[in-house]
Design a protein around this motif. Structure first.
Motif, PDB file in Angstrom:
ATOM      1  N   THR A 231     -16.845   5.097   8.947  1.00 49.61           N
ATOM      2  CA  THR A 231     -16.067   4.519  10.037  1.00 49.61           C
ATOM      3  C   THR A 231     -14.584   4.428   9.734  1.00 49.61           C
ATOM      4  N   GLU A 232     -14.217   4.283   8.452  1.00 46.73           N
ATOM      5  CA  GLU A 232     -12.801   4.171   8.126  1.00 46.73           C
ATOM      6  C   GLU A 232     -12.574   4.381   6.634  1.00 46.73           C
ATOM      7  N   VAL A 233     -11.317   4.666   6.311  1.00 44.36           N
ATOM      8  CA  VAL A 233     -10.882   4.759   4.920  1.00 44.36           C
ATOM      9  C   VAL A 233     -10.327   3.398   4.514  1.00 44.36           C
ATOM     10  N   THR A 234     -10.767   2.902   3.369  1.00 41.30           N
ATOM     11  CA  THR A 234     -10.303   1.608   2.868  1.00 41.30           C
ATOM     12  C   THR A 234      -9.416   1.813   1.638  1.00 41.30           C
ATOM     13  N   GLU A 235      -8.914   0.722   1.102  1.00 46.57           N
ATOM     14  CA  GLU A 235      -8.113   0.803  -0.121  1.00 46.57           C
ATOM     15  C   GLU A 235      -8.930   1.330  -1.287  1.00 46.57           C
ATOM     16  N   ASP A 236     -10.243   1.038  -1.278  1.00 44.14           N
ATOM     17  CA  ASP A 236     -11.102   1.381  -2.413  1.00 44.14           C
ATOM     18  C   ASP A 236     -11.939   2.629  -2.204  1.00 44.14           C
ATOM     19  N   GLY A 237     -12.025   3.122  -0.969  1.00 50.57           N
ATOM     20  CA  GLY A 237     -12.871   4.273  -0.694  1.00 50.57           C
ATOM     21  C   GLY A 237     -13.049   4.463   0.798  1.00 50.57           C
ATOM     22  N   VAL A 238     -14.319   4.510   1.244  1.00 50.47           N
ATOM     23  CA  VAL A 238     -14.611   4.619   2.681  1.00 50.47           C
ATOM     24  C   VAL A 238     -15.671   3.595   3.048  1.00 50.47           C
ATOM     25  N   ARG A 239     -15.567   3.104   4.285  1.00 48.35           N
ATOM     26  CA  ARG A 239     -16.557   2.165   4.789  1.00 48.35           C
ATOM     27  C   ARG A 239     -17.560   2.898   5.669  1.00 48.35           C
ATOM     28  N   LEU A 240     -18.848   2.606   5.429  1.00 51.77           N
ATOM     29  CA  LEU A 240     -19.909   3.211   6.215  1.00 51.77           C
ATOM     30  C   LEU A 240     -20.226   2.347   7.428  1.00 51.77           C
ATOM     31  N   ALA A 241     -20.982   2.926   8.360  1.00 50.93           N
ATOM     32  CA  ALA A 241     -21.297   2.223   9.600  1.00 50.93           C
ATOM     33  C   ALA A 241     -22.011   0.900   9.338  1.00 50.93           C
ATOM     34  N   GLY A 242     -22.786   0.816   8.298  1.00 57.76           N
ATOM     35  CA  GLY A 242     -23.498  -0.425   7.983  1.00 57.76           C
ATOM     36  C   GLY A 242     -22.679  -1.437   7.226  1.00 57.76           C
ATOM     37  N   GLY A 243     -21.431  -1.096   6.899  1.00 60.83           N
ATOM     38  CA  GLY A 243     -20.545  -2.019   6.202  1.00 60.83           C
ATOM     39  C   GLY A 243     -20.342  -1.714   4.734  1.00 60.83           C
ATOM     40  N   GLU A 244     -21.205  -0.906   4.138  1.00 64.05           N
ATOM     41  CA  GLU A 244     -21.068  -0.576   2.722  1.00 64.05           C
ATOM     42  C   GLU A 244     -19.784   0.205   2.459  1.00 64.05           C
ATOM     43  N   VAL A 245     -19.157  -0.058   1.330  1.00 66.58           N
ATOM     44  CA  VAL A 245     -17.976   0.701   0.907  1.00 66.58           C
ATOM     45  C   VAL A 245     -18.374   1.639  -0.226  1.00 66.58           C
ATOM     46  N   VAL A 246     -18.126   2.913  -0.037  1.00 67.03           N
ATOM     47  CA  VAL A 246     -18.336   3.913  -1.085  1.00 67.03           C
ATOM     48  C   VAL A 246     -16.995   4.128  -1.764  1.00 67.03           C
ATOM     49  N   GLU A 247     -16.922   3.804  -3.038  1.00 64.36           N
ATOM     50  CA  GLU A 247     -15.641   3.828  -3.731  1.00 64.36           C
ATOM     51  C   GLU A 247     -15.236   5.245  -4.127  1.00 64.36           C
ATOM     52  N   GLY A 248     -13.920   5.467  -4.084  1.00 57.97           N
ATOM     53  CA  GLY A 248     -13.373   6.754  -4.497  1.00 57.97           C
ATOM     54  C   GLY A 248     -11.889   6.655  -4.726  1.00 57.97           C
ATOM     55  N   ASP A 249     -11.401   7.386  -5.718  1.00 58.11           N
ATOM     56  CA  ASP A 249      -9.964   7.424  -5.968  1.00 58.11           C
ATOM     57  C   ASP A 249      -9.249   8.248  -4.903  1.00 58.11           C
ATOM     58  N   GLU A 250      -9.902   9.319  -4.476  1.00 59.93           N
ATOM     59  CA  GLU A 250      -9.352  10.197  -3.447  1.00 59.93           C
ATOM     60  C   GLU A 250     -10.420  10.455  -2.393  1.00 59.93           C
ATOM     61  N   ILE A 251      -9.978  10.582  -1.147  1.00 59.28           N
ATOM     62  CA  ILE A 251     -10.885  10.838  -0.022  1.00 59.28           C
ATOM     63  C   ILE A 251     -10.457  12.137   0.638  1.00 59.28           C
ATOM     64  N   LEU A 252     -11.420  13.013   0.868  1.00 61.98           N
ATOM     65  CA  LEU A 252     -11.164  14.241   1.623  1.00 61.98           C
ATOM     66  C   LEU A 252     -11.950  14.188   2.921  1.00 61.98           C
ATOM     67  N   ALA A 253     -11.264  14.275   4.038  1.00 65.63           N
ATOM     68  CA  ALA A 253     -11.917  14.346   5.342  1.00 65.63           C
ATOM     69  C   ALA A 253     -12.109  15.809   5.713  1.00 65.63           C
ATOM     70  N   ALA A 254     -13.367  16.238   5.760  1.00 65.27           N
ATOM     71  CA  ALA A 254     -13.712  17.607   6.155  1.00 65.27           C
ATOM     72  C   ALA A 254     -14.676  17.504   7.335  1.00 65.27           C
TER      73      ALA A 254
END
Length: 391
Positions: free
Chosen positions: A205-228
């Protein structure tokens, strides 16, 4: 006809410019490009450039001398901002205008982006690839959103560079809509075996400071995010022009969008009589072939034009897998593996729509074995004739 304008300075636009000169057009030929660089190749961005095997200069499609020989009025680093077909003018973002007698639209696509508090990487331009390359490597965590061919290629490169890669895909099986569930599963397994964490059925659903947020609210952490997560045709500059735009510039079988206006490449949606459907193809080979075809039709008398009826081709390199495909695989009714084995990721699969062969995809097979299916598709071969012993 004294003035032809091509808007879009990538593979399709360059192929069109070269074809116009080759066919004898000696008038003013303007090539407009929104990037400051001369035309360069895009498929290596997610492979050789991202991996560091190629430097930026190697992506150039032509040498400066080759470009100079075309005698172009080259307008780089300025985007098209509007079109006035009645006045036969292209308006540029710097406020200038370019007159034309005939126009070819080859403005390509732009990447879809994710919302959030920080910008995710995208992978469309050379600058995009270089920026991401500098941020991945051993000890880095990369989250790739979208497991289509672009996302899968980038994930494979990052994994081989030593990054910890998480690949997120909303569909239950990556690429199933295009290549079928069984083939999609086989391609996905290659990533899992190499340590990529592939999570399907997952919506970001969105990119956060720590990674990306999933529809259920979980944050998947990552140093870099690639939107493909796909692309959008670059047609915004055509608003108010009167051209028909519907997921691309809508064209007939001759690549004509309006009187004296043609389109080619990723931005063009044209009617392909071979498959009996309108299609928009985002592949390098199609861009060059369509640029040439549109240029010839642009010059030709109405009765001398030829429909553009290709058997589309694309390829992808992931790890040690060479993926090649011919035809139009989307919307297929059936897939059959006619050679090799899915589990070993060395196979050839063919695709049926109605009672006809419409596509073929191979992994780890000789090019010749795949190429023979191009002609089978081109002659509209019946499924039961080309794939015996099928129900």
């Amino acid at each position: 006809m004294k003035r032809i304008v091509i808007v879009g300075a990538s593979a399709a636009g360059l192929a069109a410019a070269e074809t116009l000169r080759r066919e004898g057009y000696d008038g003013t030929l303007t090539l407009v490009g929104d990037e400051p660089r001369p035309p360069y190749d895009r498929p290596p961005l997610s492979k050789q450039v991202l991996s560091g095997k190629w430097d930026a200069d190697r992506t150039a499609l032509r040498t400066p001398e080759d470009l100079a020989a075309l005698g172009l009025d080259l307008r780089l680093g300025v985007a098209a901002a509007g079109l006035d077909p009645a006045g036969r003018l292209v308006r540029l973002a710097d406020g200038s205008t370019v007159p034309y007698d005939r126009l070819l639209v080859a403005t390509g696509v732009r990447p879809r982006r994710l919302p959030g508090v920080r910008a995710a990487h995208v992978l469309r331009t050379l600058d995009d690839a270089l920026a991401l390359r500098d941020r991945i490597g051993p000890g880095r965590r990369l989250v790739v959103v979208g497991a289509g061919f672009l996302g899968a290629e980038a994930a494979a490169v990052a994994s081989m560079l030593g990054a910890q890669v998480t690949l997120l895909e909303p569909a239950p099986v990556p690429l199933a809509h295009a290549v079928g569930r069984e083939v999609g599963h086989a391609l996905a397994q290659a990533h899992r075996e190499r340590g990529v964490e592939l999570r399907c059925g997952t919506t970001v659903t969105e990119v956060t400071e720590d990674g990306v947020r999933l529809a259920g609210g979980e944050v998947v952490e990552g140093d870099e995010i690639l939107a493909a997560i796909g692309s959008l045709p670059n047609t915004g500059w055509l608003v108010g022009s009167g051209l028909t735009v519907d997921d691309g510039v809508v064209c007939d079988e001759y690549c004509q969008a309006a009187p004296d206006v043609y389109a080619a490449g990723d931005v063009a949606r044209w009617y392909n009589p071979l498959f009996g459907t309108s299609m928009r193809i985002e592949h390098r080979t199609n861009a060059a072939e369509q640029g040439m075809a549109a240029a010839r039709n642009l010059l030709a008398a109405p009765g001398a034009r030829k429909p553009f009826t290709p058997v589309p081709y694309f390829w992808s390199d992931q790890y040690d897998m060479k993926i090649q495909a011919y035809g139009y695989l989307r919307g297929h009714d059936e897939v059959a593996v006619v050679e090799g084995n899915l589990a070993e990721r060395r196979f050839l699969a063919v695709y049926r729509s109605g009672d006809r062969i419409t596509g073929a995809l191979a992994v780890g097979m000789p090019a010749k074995a795949v190429r023979q299916w191009r002609q089978i598709i081109a002659i509209r071969a019946a499924w039961h004739d080309a794939v015996p012993n099928r129900p």
